[in-house]
Design an enzyme around this catalytic site. Structure first.
Site, short mmCIF file in Angstrom:
data_model
loop_
_atom_site.label_atom_id
_atom_site.label_comp_id
_atom_site.label_asym_id
_atom_site.label_seq_id
_atom_site.Cartn_x
_atom_site.Cartn_y
_atom_site.Cartn_z
N ASP A 292 0.69 5.03 1.98
CA ASP A 292 -0.08 5.46 3.12
C ASP A 292 -1.33 6.40 2.79
OD1 ASP A 292 1.18 3.92 5.08
OD2 ASP A 292 2.69 5.51 4.98
N ARG B 85 5.99 6.51 13.78
CA ARG B 85 5.78 6.94 12.46
C ARG B 85 5.07 8.31 12.52
NH1 ARG B 85 1.49 5.81 7.36
NH2 ARG B 85 0.15 6.77 8.75
N HIS C 146 4.88 -0.08 0.32
CA HIS C 146 5.43 -0.55 1.38
C HIS C 146 4.65 -1.52 1.89
CE1 HIS C 146 3.95 2.72 3.36
NE2 HIS C 146 3.58 2.00 4.59
N HIS D 34 0.66 -1.23 0.01
CA HIS D 34 0.19 -0.07 0.16
C HIS D 34 0.80 1.39 0.04
CE1 HIS D 34 1.06 -0.42 4.33
NE2 HIS D 34 0.85 0.62 4.48
#
Ligand SMILES: [Fe+2]
Length: 295
Positions: free
Chosen positions: A102, A273, A258, A100
Site C-alpha cells: 500500500d 481499512r 497483497h 502491491h
C-alpha cells in the site's frame, strides 16, 4: 519464545496465522505483545469474526503506532486518522487485484494495515498475501546482492488514473488530484529493504507504483522489474483468506504484498481499512537476521 496468551494456526507454509484467544476489544499489554510478536513472525494475522466496529479497529491500530491520514483524504482536508471503506459492486469493480504494497508512492509508506470484512460475497472475494521475506530468501546469493544494490522510483500515476473516474472526473476532482501529484512527487525506495524491527530483508514491491530502476535504461529497468514481478508471483510464497463478515486481518506492510481476488463481480464486497504510519524504507548491508521460525 512461546505464546502463552494466544493460540496460532498457520495457514500456509510461507506466511499467515489464524489467532485465537485474543479479545481485540481490550488487549492487555502482554497479549498485545504476543500479537505483535506473532505479526513479526508470521507477517499476516487473521482474527475470525473479530467483533470489532470501526472505532474499536482504530483503537487497535493505535496500539501499533500512529494511524495514518490517507494522502488523498488529507489533500481533501482530513486532519485525523482516516478509514477507507472500499466497496466493490456492479458500479465499482475491484481495482486492487494486482500484487502491491500500500501507498509506496509516499516517502514513508505504512508499517501495518488492518482490514475488516463488512459485506462478503456468497463466494469469492478472497484476499491473498505474499511474503516478500520468503521471496528474497529464495533468490540466489548473487541475485540477492544484485537486487539489494538497486533503487526504484515509485509514483502515484496509476493511483491517480484510477481515482479520477471514481471521483466523477469533475473539475474539482482534477484539481484535488493535481494537488496530490504536487504534494506527493515520485519517491525513490530500495528494491530490498531491511525490516526496521526484525532486521530481515524483504523485496519492496510496489506493483504499478514502481516506475523505473534508478540509473538503468528503460529496457534494462523493464527487464529487472519484470523478473521481480514474476519471481514474487509464486504460490509457494503465498497465503489466502476467505472472509466471513467481521473477520480482521492485520499485516506487516514492510514485508508483504497483497491483492484482492477479483472473482465476485458483480457481487458486492466491502472492507474497512486503516493503516499505521511507517518510516522511510532503508537497506542496511551490515544487518543480517535469523530466518523466521515459522511461516
Ligand atoms: Fe492494498
Amino acid at each position: 519464545m512461546a505464546f502463552e496468551r494466544i493460540k496460532l494456526r498457520r495457514v500456509s507454509g510461507s506466511l499467515g496465522a489464524e489467532v485465537r484467544g485474543a479479545d481485540l476489544r481490550g488487549l492487555d499489554d502482554r497479549t498485545f505483545d504476543e500479537v505483535h510478536r506473532a505479526l513479526l513472525e508470521h507477517e499476516v494475522l487473521f482474527f475470525p469474526e473479530s467483533g470489532l466496529d470501526d472505532d474499536a479497529q482504530m483503537a487497535l491500530a493505535h496500539r501499533f503506532g500512529k494511524p495514518s491520514v490517507f494522502p488523498l483524504l488529507r489533500v481533501m482536508g482530513a486532519t485525523g486518522p482516516t478509514f477507507q471503506v472500499i466497496e466493490d459492486g456492479p458500479d465499482s469493480p475491484n481495482a486492487a487485484d494486482d500484487w502491491h504494497t500500500d501507498v509506496t508512492w509516499t516517502a514513508e509508506p505504512p508499517k501495518v494495515a488492518l482490514l475488516r470484512a463488512g459485506v462478503v460475497p456468497a463466494a469469492g472475494g478472497d484476499t491473498m498475501w505474499g511474503s516478500m521475506t520468503a521471496a528474497y530468501e529464495a533468490l540466489s546469493p548473487a541475485m540477492q546482492d544484485f537486487l539489494s544494490s538497486l533503487e526504484v522510483v515509485h509514483d502515484n500515476e496509476s493511483f491517480i488514473r484510477a481515482a479520477g473516474p471514481k471521483m466523477g472526473d469533475t473539475e474539482e476532482a482534477k484539481m484535488i488530484l493535481e494537488q496530490l501529484r504536487a504534494e506527493y512527487p515520485p519517491v525513490t525506495h530500495p528494491l530490498v529493504r531491511t525490516h526496521p524491527e526484525t532486521g530481515r530483508r524483504a523485496i519492496l514491491y510496489g506493483g504499478d507504483f514502481m516506475r523505473r530502476v534508478v540509473g538503468m535504461s528503460e529496457p534494462e529497468s523493464d527487464a529487472i522489474l519484470a523478473f521481480v514481478s514474476d519471481h514474487i508471483d509464486q504460490s509457494r510464497f503465498q497465503c489466502r483468506w476467505s472472509w466471513t463478515p467481521g473477520d480482521l486481518a492485520i499485516w506487516d506492510e514492510r514485508s508483504t504484498v497483497h491483492q484482492a481476488v477479483n472473482d465476485h463481480f458483480p457481487q458486492r464486497r466491502s472492507v474497512h481499512r486503516c493503516v499505521v504510519d511507517g518510516d522511510r524504507p532503508f537497506f542496511d548491508p551490515e544487518r543480517r537476521a535469523e530466518p523466521r521460525a515459522g511461516g
